[in-house]
Design a protein around this motif. Sequence first.
Motif, PDB file in Angstrom:
ATOM      1  N   MET A   1       0.851  -1.197   0.000  1.00 16.73           N
ATOM      2  CA  MET A   1       0.000   0.000   0.000  1.00 16.73           C
ATOM      3  C   MET A   1       0.879   1.236   0.000  1.00 16.73           C
ATOM      4  O   MET A   1       1.833   1.352   0.760  1.00 16.73           O
ATOM      5  CB  MET A   1      -0.905   0.009   1.243  1.00 16.73           C
ATOM      6  CG  MET A   1      -1.888   1.169   1.269  1.00 16.73           C
ATOM      7  SD  MET A   1      -3.058   1.016   2.670  1.00 16.73           S
ATOM      8  CE  MET A   1      -1.975   1.294   4.066  1.00 16.73           C
ATOM      9  N   SER A   2       0.581   2.198  -0.895  1.00 11.52           N
ATOM     10  CA  SER A   2       1.385   3.411  -0.979  1.00 11.52           C
ATOM     11  C   SER A   2       0.510   4.624  -0.742  1.00 11.52           C
ATOM     12  O   SER A   2      -0.658   4.631  -1.078  1.00 11.52           O
ATOM     13  CB  SER A   2       2.038   3.503  -2.355  1.00 11.52           C
ATOM     14  OG  SER A   2       1.059   3.539  -3.372  1.00 11.52           O
ATOM     15  N   ASN A   3       1.098   5.656  -0.164  1.00 15.69           N
ATOM     16  CA  ASN A   3       0.384   6.895   0.107  1.00 15.69           C
ATOM     17  C   ASN A   3       0.952   8.017  -0.753  1.00 15.69           C
ATOM     18  O   ASN A   3       2.146   8.300  -0.714  1.00 15.69           O
ATOM     19  CB  ASN A   3       0.497   7.276   1.587  1.00 15.69           C
ATOM     20  CG  ASN A   3      -0.261   6.312   2.477  1.00 15.69           C
ATOM     21  OD1 ASN A   3      -0.954   5.433   1.987  1.00 15.69           O
ATOM     22  ND2 ASN A   3      -0.126   6.484   3.778  1.00 15.69           N
ATOM     23  N   LEU A   4       0.100   8.665  -1.544  1.00 13.90           N
ATOM     24  CA  LEU A   4       0.477   9.811  -2.346  1.00 13.90           C
ATOM     25  C   LEU A   4      -0.522  10.926  -2.072  1.00 13.90           C
ATOM     26  O   LEU A   4      -1.566  10.707  -1.460  1.00 13.90           O
ATOM     27  CB  LEU A   4       0.472   9.451  -3.840  1.00 13.90           C
ATOM     28  CG  LEU A   4       1.442   8.351  -4.285  1.00 13.90           C
ATOM     29  CD1 LEU A   4       1.162   7.958  -5.733  1.00 13.90           C
ATOM     30  CD2 LEU A   4       2.884   8.829  -4.132  1.00 13.90           C
ATOM     31  N   ILE A  15      -3.792   9.786  -0.748  1.00 15.94           N
ATOM     32  CA  ILE A  15      -4.286   8.591  -1.443  1.00 15.94           C
ATOM     33  C   ILE A  15      -3.740   7.344  -0.758  1.00 15.94           C
ATOM     34  O   ILE A  15      -2.536   7.213  -0.557  1.00 15.94           O
ATOM     35  CB  ILE A  15      -3.846   8.599  -2.920  1.00 15.94           C
ATOM     36  CG1 ILE A  15      -4.379   9.852  -3.628  1.00 15.94           C
ATOM     37  CG2 ILE A  15      -4.344   7.338  -3.625  1.00 15.94           C
ATOM     38  CD1 ILE A  15      -3.888   9.968  -5.057  1.00 15.94           C
ATOM     39  N   ARG A  16      -4.627   6.459  -0.417  1.00 13.55           N
ATOM     40  CA  ARG A  16      -4.239   5.174   0.153  1.00 13.55           C
ATOM     41  C   ARG A  16      -4.738   4.070  -0.776  1.00 13.55           C
ATOM     42  O   ARG A  16      -5.940   3.824  -0.873  1.00 13.55           O
ATOM     43  CB  ARG A  16      -4.831   4.993   1.555  1.00 13.55           C
ATOM     44  CG  ARG A  16      -4.184   5.899   2.591  1.00 13.55           C
ATOM     45  CD  ARG A  16      -4.750   5.637   3.976  1.00 13.55           C
ATOM     46  NE  ARG A  16      -4.132   6.506   4.975  1.00 13.55           N
ATOM     47  CZ  ARG A  16      -4.558   6.604   6.237  1.00 13.55           C
ATOM     48  NH1 ARG A  16      -5.600   5.889   6.643  1.00 13.55           N
ATOM     49  NH2 ARG A  16      -3.943   7.414   7.076  1.00 13.55           N
ATOM     50  N   ARG A  17      -3.810   3.440  -1.482  1.00 18.83           N
ATOM     51  CA  ARG A  17      -4.163   2.348  -2.400  1.00 18.83           C
ATOM     52  C   ARG A  17      -4.014   1.020  -1.678  1.00 18.83           C
ATOM     53  O   ARG A  17      -3.010   0.778  -1.006  1.00 18.83           O
ATOM     54  CB  ARG A  17      -3.269   2.378  -3.638  1.00 18.83           C
ATOM     55  CG  ARG A  17      -3.420   3.643  -4.477  1.00 18.83           C
ATOM     56  CD  ARG A  17      -2.571   3.581  -5.730  1.00 18.83           C
ATOM     57  NE  ARG A  17      -2.673   4.788  -6.534  1.00 18.83           N
ATOM     58  CZ  ARG A  17      -3.597   5.003  -7.462  1.00 18.83           C
ATOM     59  NH1 ARG A  17      -4.512   4.071  -7.695  1.00 18.83           N
ATOM     60  NH2 ARG A  17      -3.604   6.134  -8.153  1.00 18.83           N
ATOM     61  N   SER A  18      -5.004   0.182  -1.806  1.00 20.22           N
ATOM     62  CA  SER A  18      -4.960  -1.116  -1.139  1.00 20.22           C
ATOM     63  C   SER A  18      -5.623  -2.169  -2.012  1.00 20.22           C
ATOM     64  O   SER A  18      -6.717  -1.947  -2.554  1.00 20.22           O
ATOM     65  CB  SER A  18      -5.683  -1.048   0.213  1.00 20.22           C
ATOM     66  OG  SER A  18      -5.805  -2.339   0.775  1.00 20.22           O
ATOM     67  N   ILE A  26     -13.907   8.348   0.424  1.00 20.21           N
ATOM     68  CA  ILE A  26     -13.268   9.526   1.016  1.00 20.21           C
ATOM     69  C   ILE A  26     -13.637   9.594   2.491  1.00 20.21           C
ATOM     70  O   ILE A  26     -14.806   9.454   2.859  1.00 20.21           O
ATOM     71  CB  ILE A  26     -13.720  10.818   0.301  1.00 20.21           C
ATOM     72  CG1 ILE A  26     -13.253  10.801  -1.161  1.00 20.21           C
ATOM     73  CG2 ILE A  26     -13.155  12.055   1.018  1.00 20.21           C
ATOM     74  CD1 ILE A  26     -13.798  11.943  -1.991  1.00 20.21           C
ATOM     75  N   THR A  27     -12.629   9.824   3.316  1.00 24.63           N
ATOM     76  CA  THR A  27     -12.840   9.947   4.752  1.00 24.63           C
ATOM     77  C   THR A  27     -12.323  11.299   5.218  1.00 24.63           C
ATOM     78  O   THR A  27     -11.226  11.714   4.845  1.00 24.63           O
ATOM     79  CB  THR A  27     -12.092   8.835   5.520  1.00 24.63           C
ATOM     80  OG1 THR A  27     -12.495   7.562   5.010  1.00 24.63           O
ATOM     81  CG2 THR A  27     -12.399   8.903   7.017  1.00 24.63           C
ATOM     82  N   VAL A  28     -13.138  11.994   6.009  1.00 29.55           N
ATOM     83  CA  VAL A  28     -12.712  13.251   6.617  1.00 29.55           C
ATOM     84  C   VAL A  28     -12.290  12.937   8.051  1.00 29.55           C
ATOM     85  O   VAL A  28     -13.120  12.575   8.881  1.00 29.55           O
ATOM     86  CB  VAL A  28     -13.842  14.307   6.608  1.00 29.55           C
ATOM     87  CG1 VAL A  28     -13.347  15.615   7.226  1.00 29.55           C
ATOM     88  CG2 VAL A  28     -14.333  14.552   5.185  1.00 29.55           C
ATOM     89  N   ILE A  35      -8.686  11.636   3.421  1.00 32.99           N
ATOM     90  CA  ILE A  35      -8.106  10.373   2.995  1.00 32.99           C
ATOM     91  C   ILE A  35      -8.944   9.825   1.845  1.00 32.99           C
ATOM     92  O   ILE A  35     -10.167   9.716   1.945  1.00 32.99           O
ATOM     93  CB  ILE A  35      -8.085   9.334   4.134  1.00 32.99           C
ATOM     94  CG1 ILE A  35      -7.412   9.902   5.391  1.00 32.99           C
ATOM     95  CG2 ILE A  35      -7.393   8.056   3.666  1.00 32.99           C
ATOM     96  CD1 ILE A  35      -5.963  10.261   5.213  1.00 32.99           C
ATOM     97  N   LEU A  36      -8.291   9.519   0.726  1.00 32.28           N
ATOM     98  CA  LEU A  36      -8.959   8.889  -0.407  1.00 32.28           C
ATOM     99  C   LEU A  36      -8.456   7.450  -0.516  1.00 32.28           C
ATOM    100  O   LEU A  36      -7.329   7.206  -0.917  1.00 32.28           O
ATOM    101  CB  LEU A  36      -8.661   9.667  -1.690  1.00 32.28           C
ATOM    102  CG  LEU A  36      -9.164   9.068  -3.009  1.00 32.28           C
ATOM    103  CD1 LEU A  36     -10.657   8.768  -2.954  1.00 32.28           C
ATOM    104  CD2 LEU A  36      -8.837   9.990  -4.178  1.00 32.28           C
ATOM    105  N   SER A  37      -9.302   6.520  -0.124  1.00 33.41           N
ATOM    106  CA  SER A  37      -8.950   5.100  -0.182  1.00 33.41           C
ATOM    107  C   SER A  37      -9.430   4.530  -1.508  1.00 33.41           C
ATOM    108  O   SER A  37     -10.566   4.786  -1.939  1.00 33.41           O
ATOM    109  CB  SER A  37      -9.603   4.345   0.980  1.00 33.41           C
ATOM    110  OG  SER A  37      -9.192   4.895   2.223  1.00 33.41           O
TER     111      SER A  37
END
Length: 233
Positions: A1-4, A15-18, A26-28, A35-37
């Motif tokens: 998982m990478s965060n950009l 961005i959290r890719r999983s 989207i989480t506030v 956070i955009l998962s």
Amino acid sequence: MSNLMLTVDDLHLTIRRSARRKTMQITVERDGSLILSTPPEVEEGTLRQFVQEKSFWIYSRLAEKERLQRVIPTKEYVDGEGFLYLGRSYRLKLVDEQDVPLKLISGRFRLLRSEVGAAREHFIRWYGEHARNWLAVRVENYQVRMGVAPGGVRVQDLGYRWGSCGKGAQLYFHWKTILLPKHIAEYVVVHEMTHLHEPHHTPEFWRRLERAMPDYAQRKSWLAEHGIEVEGV
């Protein structure tokens, strides 16, 4: 998982890719960070479009968090204090004699000095009465072109909501709606009237709203970003 990071207008999202995720979300966070998962294969263009589609929801959540964390200045019922009405601020003037406790005349809110202790109740009552009349006229103006038959217009305290639809096609509006600029208050009216056709915010809902109010997106964005600045009494 990478965060950009992804920036869309003035929104900054991590961005959290999983591989475990099947959909975008989207989480506030509590501190207001976004956070955009997303599943790993979704391209940036698709992510941007998703954020733009959800921008009204994002701004609303951010505004709600700010409202909850912010100490709203308490209005003082003294000469010169400003009170909003249809987007304009009118100064208060205390008077010793007049026929009603509170009125707006010659560009001033005039309040009986003897009624200062009940000033908040007088303002809410005044706003409520004027909101009911003003909003009812706008509803009447739009109902034929929108093909709806509202059961009535009611004004009350709706908490964080500007409006809602009830049983019997009743339209409910927060009394604070009358504090908004005219074109924004009108957007709240048309938004709720569209719900008489479409109960939920489906693509068809937004298409119907756009047909009735082509520039609704600008008004919606203004309300999401600045609605929190509309203080009560």
